[in-house]
Design a protein around this motif. Structure first.
Motif, PDB file in Angstrom:
ATOM      1  N   ALA A 282       0.836  -1.206   0.000  1.00  0.00           N
ATOM      2  CA  ALA A 282       0.000   0.000   0.000  1.00  0.00           C
ATOM      3  C   ALA A 282       0.866   1.250   0.000  1.00  0.00           C
ATOM      4  O   ALA A 282       0.573   2.212  -0.725  1.00  0.00           O
ATOM      5  CB  ALA A 282      -0.932  -0.003   1.207  1.00  0.00           C
ATOM      6  N   ILE A 283       1.923   1.255   0.774  1.00  0.00           N
ATOM      7  CA  ILE A 283       2.841   2.396   0.802  1.00  0.00           C
ATOM      8  C   ILE A 283       3.431   2.612  -0.584  1.00  0.00           C
ATOM      9  O   ILE A 283       3.520   3.738  -1.062  1.00  0.00           O
ATOM     10  CB  ILE A 283       3.935   2.193   1.866  1.00  0.00           C
ATOM     11  N   GLY A 284       3.802   1.544  -1.249  1.00  0.00           N
ATOM     12  CA  GLY A 284       4.342   1.641  -2.609  1.00  0.00           C
ATOM     13  C   GLY A 284       3.332   2.213  -3.589  1.00  0.00           C
ATOM     14  O   GLY A 284       3.675   3.040  -4.440  1.00  0.00           O
ATOM     15  N   ARG A 285       2.078   1.802  -3.466  1.00  0.00           N
ATOM     16  CA  ARG A 285       1.033   2.327  -4.350  1.00  0.00           C
ATOM     17  C   ARG A 285       0.790   3.813  -4.097  1.00  0.00           C
ATOM     18  O   ARG A 285       0.648   4.600  -5.040  1.00  0.00           O
ATOM     19  CB  ARG A 285      -0.267   1.535  -4.178  1.00  0.00           C
ATOM     20  N   ILE A 286       0.747   4.197  -2.828  1.00  0.00           N
ATOM     21  CA  ILE A 286       0.545   5.606  -2.490  1.00  0.00           C
ATOM     22  C   ILE A 286       1.719   6.433  -3.006  1.00  0.00           C
ATOM     23  O   ILE A 286       1.520   7.508  -3.588  1.00  0.00           O
ATOM     24  CB  ILE A 286       0.379   5.798  -0.969  1.00  0.00           C
ATOM     25  N   LYS A 287       2.922   5.949  -2.820  1.00  0.00           N
ATOM     26  CA  LYS A 287       4.126   6.655  -3.286  1.00  0.00           C
ATOM     27  C   LYS A 287       4.070   6.848  -4.802  1.00  0.00           C
ATOM     28  O   LYS A 287       4.301   7.945  -5.311  1.00  0.00           O
ATOM     29  CB  LYS A 287       5.373   5.879  -2.899  1.00  0.00           C
ATOM     30  N   ALA A 288       3.756   5.797  -5.531  1.00  0.00           N
ATOM     31  CA  ALA A 288       3.677   5.885  -6.993  1.00  0.00           C
ATOM     32  C   ALA A 288       2.582   6.868  -7.411  1.00  0.00           C
ATOM     33  O   ALA A 288       2.770   7.659  -8.345  1.00  0.00           O
ATOM     34  CB  ALA A 288       3.411   4.499  -7.587  1.00  0.00           C
ATOM     35  N   TYR A 289       1.461   6.842  -6.731  1.00  0.00           N
ATOM     36  CA  TYR A 289       0.354   7.745  -7.044  1.00  0.00           C
ATOM     37  C   TYR A 289       0.774   9.195  -6.840  1.00  0.00           C
ATOM     38  O   TYR A 289       0.568  10.042  -7.710  1.00  0.00           O
ATOM     39  CB  TYR A 289      -0.850   7.390  -6.162  1.00  0.00           C
ATOM     40  N   LEU A 290       1.392   9.501  -5.701  1.00  0.00           N
ATOM     41  CA  LEU A 290       1.801  10.876  -5.422  1.00  0.00           C
ATOM     42  C   LEU A 290       2.915  11.332  -6.360  1.00  0.00           C
ATOM     43  O   LEU A 290       2.946  12.500  -6.764  1.00  0.00           O
ATOM     44  CB  LEU A 290       2.219  11.027  -3.966  1.00  0.00           C
ATOM     45  N   GLU A 291       3.792  10.440  -6.735  1.00  0.00           N
ATOM     46  CA  GLU A 291       4.829  10.797  -7.713  1.00  0.00           C
ATOM     47  C   GLU A 291       4.202  11.163  -9.056  1.00  0.00           C
ATOM     48  O   GLU A 291       4.642  12.106  -9.717  1.00  0.00           O
ATOM     49  CB  GLU A 291       5.839   9.664  -7.865  1.00  0.00           C
ATOM     50  N   GLN A 292       3.160  10.449  -9.446  1.00  0.00           N
ATOM     51  CA  GLN A 292       2.461  10.783 -10.693  1.00  0.00           C
ATOM     52  C   GLN A 292       1.758  12.135 -10.589  1.00  0.00           C
ATOM     53  O   GLN A 292       1.738  12.906 -11.557  1.00  0.00           O
ATOM     54  CB  GLN A 292       1.454   9.690 -11.063  1.00  0.00           C
ATOM     55  N   ILE A 293       1.199  12.432  -9.435  1.00  0.00           N
ATOM     56  CA  ILE A 293       0.562  13.736  -9.225  1.00  0.00           C
ATOM     57  C   ILE A 293       1.607  14.844  -9.357  1.00  0.00           C
ATOM     58  O   ILE A 293       1.367  15.865 -10.007  1.00  0.00           O
ATOM     59  CB  ILE A 293      -0.132  13.807  -7.847  1.00  0.00           C
ATOM     60  N   LEU A 294       2.767  14.654  -8.759  1.00  0.00           N
ATOM     61  CA  LEU A 294       3.835  15.655  -8.858  1.00  0.00           C
ATOM     62  C   LEU A 294       4.275  15.864 -10.304  1.00  0.00           C
ATOM     63  O   LEU A 294       4.491  16.996 -10.740  1.00  0.00           O
ATOM     64  CB  LEU A 294       5.027  15.263  -7.983  1.00  0.00           C
ATOM     65  N   ILE A 295       4.388  14.780 -11.050  1.00  0.00           N
ATOM     66  CA  ILE A 295       4.749  14.895 -12.472  1.00  0.00           C
ATOM     67  C   ILE A 295       3.664  15.669 -13.225  1.00  0.00           C
ATOM     68  O   ILE A 295       3.954  16.552 -14.019  1.00  0.00           O
ATOM     69  CB  ILE A 295       4.971  13.491 -13.079  1.00  0.00           C
ATOM     70  N   GLU A 296       2.416  15.342 -12.939  1.00  0.00           N
ATOM     71  CA  GLU A 296       1.302  16.014 -13.608  1.00  0.00           C
ATOM     72  C   GLU A 296       1.276  17.512 -13.322  1.00  0.00           C
ATOM     73  O   GLU A 296       1.144  18.321 -14.233  1.00  0.00           O
ATOM     74  CB  GLU A 296      -0.013  15.390 -13.168  1.00  0.00           C
ATOM     75  N   VAL A 297       1.418  17.898 -12.059  1.00  0.00           N
ATOM     76  CA  VAL A 297       1.351  19.328 -11.741  1.00  0.00           C
ATOM     77  C   VAL A 297       2.557  20.069 -12.295  1.00  0.00           C
ATOM     78  O   VAL A 297       2.435  21.234 -12.688  1.00  0.00           O
ATOM     79  CB  VAL A 297       1.167  19.593 -10.219  1.00  0.00           C
ATOM     80  N   GLU A 298       3.697  19.419 -12.378  1.00  0.00           N
ATOM     81  CA  GLU A 298       4.878  20.045 -13.002  1.00  0.00           C
ATOM     82  C   GLU A 298       4.635  20.289 -14.486  1.00  0.00           C
ATOM     83  O   GLU A 298       4.954  21.350 -15.005  1.00  0.00           O
ATOM     84  CB  GLU A 298       6.112  19.174 -12.803  1.00  0.00           C
ATOM     85  N   ARG A 299       4.077  19.301 -15.145  1.00  0.00           N
ATOM     86  CA  ARG A 299       3.781  19.453 -16.576  1.00  0.00           C
ATOM     87  C   ARG A 299       2.778  20.562 -16.829  1.00  0.00           C
ATOM     88  O   ARG A 299       2.922  21.356 -17.750  1.00  0.00           O
ATOM     89  CB  ARG A 299       3.257  18.140 -17.153  1.00  0.00           C
ATOM     90  N   LEU A 300       1.748  20.613 -15.998  1.00  0.00           N
ATOM     91  CA  LEU A 300       0.733  21.650 -16.152  1.00  0.00           C
ATOM     92  C   LEU A 300       1.308  23.028 -15.915  1.00  0.00           C
ATOM     93  O   LEU A 300       1.001  23.963 -16.640  1.00  0.00           O
ATOM     94  CB  LEU A 300      -0.439  21.400 -15.193  1.00  0.00           C
ATOM     95  N   SER A 301       2.162  23.167 -14.927  1.00  0.00           N
ATOM     96  CA  SER A 301       2.733  24.491 -14.644  1.00  0.00           C
ATOM     97  C   SER A 301       3.764  24.891 -15.710  1.00  0.00           C
ATOM     98  O   SER A 301       3.942  26.077 -15.979  1.00  0.00           O
ATOM     99  CB  SER A 301       3.360  24.539 -13.257  1.00  0.00           C
ATOM    100  N   ALA A 302       4.405  23.920 -16.333  1.00  0.00           N
ATOM    101  CA  ALA A 302       5.372  24.226 -17.393  1.00  0.00           C
ATOM    102  C   ALA A 302       4.679  24.775 -18.637  1.00  0.00           C
ATOM    103  O   ALA A 302       5.256  25.529 -19.392  1.00  0.00           O
ATOM    104  CB  ALA A 302       6.172  22.976 -17.751  1.00  0.00           C
ATOM    105  N   ARG A 303       3.440  24.393 -18.838  1.00  0.00           N
ATOM    106  CA  ARG A 303       2.670  24.860 -19.989  1.00  0.00           C
ATOM    107  C   ARG A 303       2.211  26.301 -19.837  1.00  0.00           C
ATOM    108  O   ARG A 303       1.884  26.959 -20.814  1.00  0.00           O
ATOM    109  CB  ARG A 303       1.450  23.972 -20.213  1.00  0.00           C
ATOM    110  N   LEU A 304       2.123  26.760 -18.598  1.00  0.00           N
ATOM    111  CA  LEU A 304       1.601  28.115 -18.360  1.00  0.00           C
ATOM    112  C   LEU A 304       2.614  29.169 -18.608  1.00  0.00           C
ATOM    113  O   LEU A 304       3.574  29.424 -18.729  1.00  0.00           O
ATOM    114  CB  LEU A 304       1.074  28.233 -16.918  1.00  0.00           C
TER     115      LEU A 304
END
Length: 79
Positions: free
Chosen positions: A57-79
């Motif tokens: 479960a810790i591994g799944r949560i970690k992977a999920y949050l890492e994907q969120i961080l990647i997503e928000v970085e990509r979105l902010s790079a577009r702005l």
């Protein structure tokens, strides 16, 4: 007496530290996602640590949050 919390995520930025707790993997992940998105909007770097009763479960949560961080970085790079 209340039940002990099963999962805990500590989120740290340069300016704040937060501790999120929830009895389920899903609840704690959703709380963390919401906080990560808000903090990222302020332009702060985010670090986190996770504790819980299951390594999987810790591994799944970690992977999920890492994907969120990647997503928000990509979105902010577009702005």
């Amino acid at each position: 007496m209340t039940e002990p919390t099963a999962f805990e995520i500590r989120i740290a930025t340069c300016q704040t530290h937060s501790i999120l707790r929830a009895p389920t993997e899903r609840e704690v992940a959703m709380k963390a996602e919401s906080l990560v998105r808000r903090v990222h909007e302020r332009g702060e770097l985010v670090g986190f640590s996770i504790t819980g009763p299951s390594r999987a479960a810790i591994g799944r949560i970690k992977a999920y949050l890492e994907q969120i961080l990647i997503e928000v970085e990509r979105l902010s790079a577009r702005l």
